[in-house]
Design a protein around this motif. Structure first.
Motif, PDB file in Angstrom:
ATOM      1  N   TYR A 343       0.964  -1.218  -0.088  1.00 22.42           N
ATOM      2  CA  TYR A 343      -0.001  -0.006  -0.038  1.00 22.42           C
ATOM      3  C   TYR A 343       0.830   1.193   0.021  1.00 22.42           C
ATOM      4  N   GLY A 344       2.030   1.254   0.584  1.00 19.94           N
ATOM      5  CA  GLY A 344       2.978   2.444   0.731  1.00 19.94           C
ATOM      6  C   GLY A 344       3.697   2.541  -0.732  1.00 19.94           C
ATOM      7  N   THR A 345       3.933   1.562  -1.224  1.00 18.53           N
ATOM      8  CA  THR A 345       4.920   1.504  -2.405  1.00 18.53           C
ATOM      9  C   THR A 345       4.490   1.248  -3.643  1.00 18.53           C
ATOM     10  N   LYS A 346       3.423   0.373  -3.709  1.00 20.84           N
ATOM     11  CA  LYS A 346       2.838  -0.312  -5.015  1.00 20.84           C
ATOM     12  C   LYS A 346       3.788  -1.217  -5.396  1.00 20.84           C
ATOM     13  N   VAL A 347       4.494  -1.707  -4.667  1.00 24.37           N
ATOM     14  CA  VAL A 347       5.528  -2.989  -5.068  1.00 24.37           C
ATOM     15  C   VAL A 347       4.893  -4.277  -4.148  1.00 24.37           C
ATOM     16  N   PHE A 348       4.505  -5.276  -5.168  1.00 21.39           N
ATOM     17  CA  PHE A 348       4.149  -6.433  -4.414  1.00 21.39           C
ATOM     18  C   PHE A 348       5.151  -7.545  -4.377  1.00 21.39           C
ATOM     19  N   ILE A 349       5.269  -8.078  -3.160  1.00 18.71           N
ATOM     20  CA  ILE A 349       6.154  -9.225  -2.891  1.00 18.71           C
ATOM     21  C   ILE A 349       5.319 -10.303  -2.373  1.00 18.71           C
ATOM     22  N   THR A 350       5.612 -11.540  -2.376  1.00 15.38           N
ATOM     23  CA  THR A 350       4.840 -12.785  -1.911  1.00 15.38           C
ATOM     24  C   THR A 350       5.172 -13.069  -0.523  1.00 15.38           C
ATOM     25  N   PRO A 351       3.915 -12.902   0.247  1.00 12.47           N
ATOM     26  CA  PRO A 351       4.514 -13.239   1.677  1.00 12.47           C
ATOM     27  C   PRO A 351       4.637 -14.919   1.791  1.00 12.47           C
ATOM     28  N   GLY A 352       5.536 -15.433   2.535  1.00 10.63           N
ATOM     29  CA  GLY A 352       5.987 -16.842   2.329  1.00 10.63           C
ATOM     30  C   GLY A 352       4.705 -17.867   3.007  1.00 10.63           C
ATOM     31  N   PHE A 353       3.875 -17.219   3.708  1.00 10.03           N
ATOM     32  CA  PHE A 353       3.109 -18.101   4.382  1.00 10.03           C
ATOM     33  C   PHE A 353       2.070 -18.856   3.560  1.00 10.03           C
ATOM     34  N   ILE A 354       1.940 -18.169   2.274  1.00  8.43           N
ATOM     35  CA  ILE A 354       1.170 -19.088   1.283  1.00  8.43           C
ATOM     36  C   ILE A 354       1.890 -20.330   0.791  1.00  8.43           C
ATOM     37  N   PHE A 355       3.042 -20.677   1.252  1.00 10.79           N
ATOM     38  CA  PHE A 355       3.721 -21.856   0.971  1.00 10.79           C
ATOM     39  C   PHE A 355       3.748 -22.917   2.112  1.00 10.79           C
ATOM     40  N   GLY A 356       3.044 -22.339   3.355  1.00 11.06           N
ATOM     41  CA  GLY A 356       2.856 -23.306   4.336  1.00 11.06           C
ATOM     42  C   GLY A 356       3.443 -22.852   5.403  1.00 11.06           C
ATOM     43  N   GLU A 357       3.215 -23.238   6.688  1.00 12.60           N
ATOM     44  CA  GLU A 357       3.539 -22.937   8.095  1.00 12.60           C
ATOM     45  C   GLU A 357       4.931 -22.485   7.935  1.00 12.60           C
ATOM     46  N   ALA A 358       5.882 -23.248   7.455  1.00 15.72           N
ATOM     47  CA  ALA A 358       7.260 -23.203   7.503  1.00 15.72           C
ATOM     48  C   ALA A 358       7.802 -21.987   6.882  1.00 15.72           C
ATOM     49  N   GLY A 359       6.902 -21.245   5.979  1.00 16.26           N
ATOM     50  CA  GLY A 359       7.227 -20.334   5.233  1.00 16.26           C
ATOM     51  C   GLY A 359       6.630 -18.693   5.965  1.00 16.26           C
ATOM     52  N   ARG A 360       6.261 -19.038   7.043  1.00 18.14           N
ATOM     53  CA  ARG A 360       5.537 -17.594   7.777  1.00 18.14           C
ATOM     54  C   ARG A 360       6.469 -16.776   8.094  1.00 18.14           C
ATOM     55  N   ARG A 361       7.797 -16.637   8.292  1.00 18.79           N
ATOM     56  CA  ARG A 361       8.723 -15.728   8.615  1.00 18.79           C
ATOM     57  C   ARG A 361       9.476 -15.186   7.023  1.00 18.79           C
ATOM     58  N   TYR A 362       9.028 -15.721   6.147  1.00 13.81           N
ATOM     59  CA  TYR A 362       9.915 -15.456   4.771  1.00 13.81           C
ATOM     60  C   TYR A 362       8.960 -14.807   3.574  1.00 13.81           C
ATOM     61  N   ILE A 363       9.852 -14.210   2.750  1.00 19.14           N
ATOM     62  CA  ILE A 363       9.297 -13.613   1.653  1.00 19.14           C
ATOM     63  C   ILE A 363       9.930 -14.145   0.401  1.00 19.14           C
ATOM     64  N   ARG A 364       9.350 -13.985  -0.727  1.00 13.48           N
ATOM     65  CA  ARG A 364       9.869 -14.384  -2.147  1.00 13.48           C
ATOM     66  C   ARG A 364       9.652 -13.263  -3.075  1.00 13.48           C
TER      67      ARG A 364
END
Ligand SMILES: Cc1ncc(COP(=O)(O)O)c(C=O)c1O
Length: 398
Positions: A343-364
């Motif tokens: 919302y602040g930059t209009k840059v979209f990065i994927t949050p890691g939670f969508i790949f499962g619980e083990a991805g919760r602290r990560y981004i892609r």
């Protein structure tokens, strides 16, 4: 309202199908959205493939239904590709079934092999479709962790200690999305041995083998794999043809025939023009991959600078179309953080939670975006973080 089937109760619309609609809604001519989310290659397919499609489409004889198993020339091109790329011999007549990409095969394979209540081993983190499909066929999901302290490898010792008697399929995906992990031959061999011992099907989903990876490998090259393994593969990533929907499943005749039983009742073959184009694309040699990977390597360097600005940590040694990174420790809710950046930059990065619980602290971050756009993203994020730091400071003073 007509009641939906029970089988979709545990399945949600694909994350990107929802989120990208929201992201598109933020796009304005004054400030365009920079989408670093999805792995859809932005470069052109090879011109020989495009020419083949055009020539084929111009022939009035080429528009009818096609053979369910694809034309012999396409299957031969796939077998040749296996020989050249993975030094693996597969019989073009019996061991290959063309698909609309590797994603489609996940459903067909599950339909062909998994009974309700049987267990399916799914990588965590991993491609979300493995679990959605397991839910759709009424399987019992058994996520297995990829461990950061094993450099995102599978804890095979832990798996061996667990009860594997009800497992029907193990999905593996090397090079792995989202972590970029490449498996060693020894690891794949250990997994194949496990599949043989417990008589489950092991399926390697292999669409990233030629992206930023010096050692492309097929699970079918592993000794003993022939009876228990299938491999999904695709032209989406390695040949810039994601929207064309071109892929295949390869493996032993009897396993392929089971998949064909399902697929031949769901569609009616692949457009001949696409098969002609794919046959040509598969002839792309070393130069094609060298120039493709040069572009991705340049982009990766900028993506890493962006991650540095964000305070993320990551391994330099990742294959595939993405960079996977750990959010800084002070970020408590990574999904919320990613939305604030969006919302602040209009840059979209994927949050890691969508790949499962083990991805919760990560981004892609996806590399399917030009160096210029990545640099713009970097400038925007940098300005946003500086502004947020100033406002945090003034709030603290107030
Ligand atoms: C691990 C994995 N498997 C399969 C797919 C789907 O590929 P295809 O376009 O071949 O269906 C993707 C696409 O993002 C993926 O990341």
């Amino acid at each position: 309202m007509i009641k939906t089937a029970n089988r979709i109760a545990n399945v949600e619309e694909y994350y990107f199908s929802r989120k990208l609609a929201e992201v598109r809604g933020l796009d304005t001519p004054e400030l365009r959205v920079i989408n670093l989310g999805i792995g859809s290659p932005d470069q052109a397919p090879s011109s020989n493939a495009i020419d083949a499609l055009i020539a084929s489409a111009k022939n009035p004889a080429n528009h009818g239904y096609q053979n369910y198993k694809g034309i012999p020339a396409f299957r031969k091109a796939i077998a040749d590709f296996y020989q050249t790329t993975y030094q693996t011999t597969i019989d073009p007549e019996t061991m290959i079934l063309p698909l609309m990409g590797s994603k489609e095969g996940i459903m067909h394979i599950a339909m062909a092999f998994v009974n309700e209540g049987e267990e399916v081993l799914i990588p965590n983190p991993g491609y979300p479709t493995y679990s959605s499909v397991a839910n759709l066929v009424g399987a019992k999901l058994r996520p297995y962790d990829l461990k950061e302290d094993l450099n995102w490898g599978i804890d095979i010792a832990a798996l061996k200690k667990s009860d594997l008697s009800k497992v029907k399929i193990m999905w593996v995906n090397f090079p792995h999305m989202p972590t970029g992990r490449v498996a060693s031959r020894a690891e794949l061999k250990e997994l194949v041995d496990l599949a043989r011992e417990h008589q489950f099907l092991i399926v390697n989903d292999n669409p990233y083998s030629l992206v930023l990876n010096d050692n492309p490998m097929s699970i079918l090259s592993i000794e003993g794999a022939e009876d228990v393994a299938l491999e999904l593969n695709s032209l989406s990533k390695s040949h810039n043809m994601a929207g064309w929907r071109l892929g295949w499943v390869a493996g032993k005749k009897e396993l392929i025939e089971a998949v064909l039983k399902v697929k031949s009742n769901m569609d009616s073959g692949m457009f001949l023009g696409l098969q002609h184009a794919a046959t040509e694309a598969l002839k792309n040699g070393k130069e094609w991959f060298t120039s493709l990977n040069k572009v991705y390597a340049e982009r990766k360097a900028v993506a890493q600078q962006l991650l540095d600005i964000l305070g993320c940590t990551y391994s330099n040694d990742q294959s595939g179309l993405f960079v996977w990174a750990k959010a800084p420790a002070h970020i408590t809710d990574v999904e919320k953080w990613i939305d604030e950046i969006l919302y602040g930059t209009k840059v979209f990065i994927t949050p890691g939670f969508i790949f499962g619980e083990a991805g919760r602290r990560y981004i892609r971050i996806s590399l399917c975006c030009t160096v210029e756009s990545l640099n713009q993203a970097l400038t925007r994020v940098d300005a946003f973080l500086k502004k947020s730091a100033v406002s945090d400071l003034s709030t603290a003073k107030a």
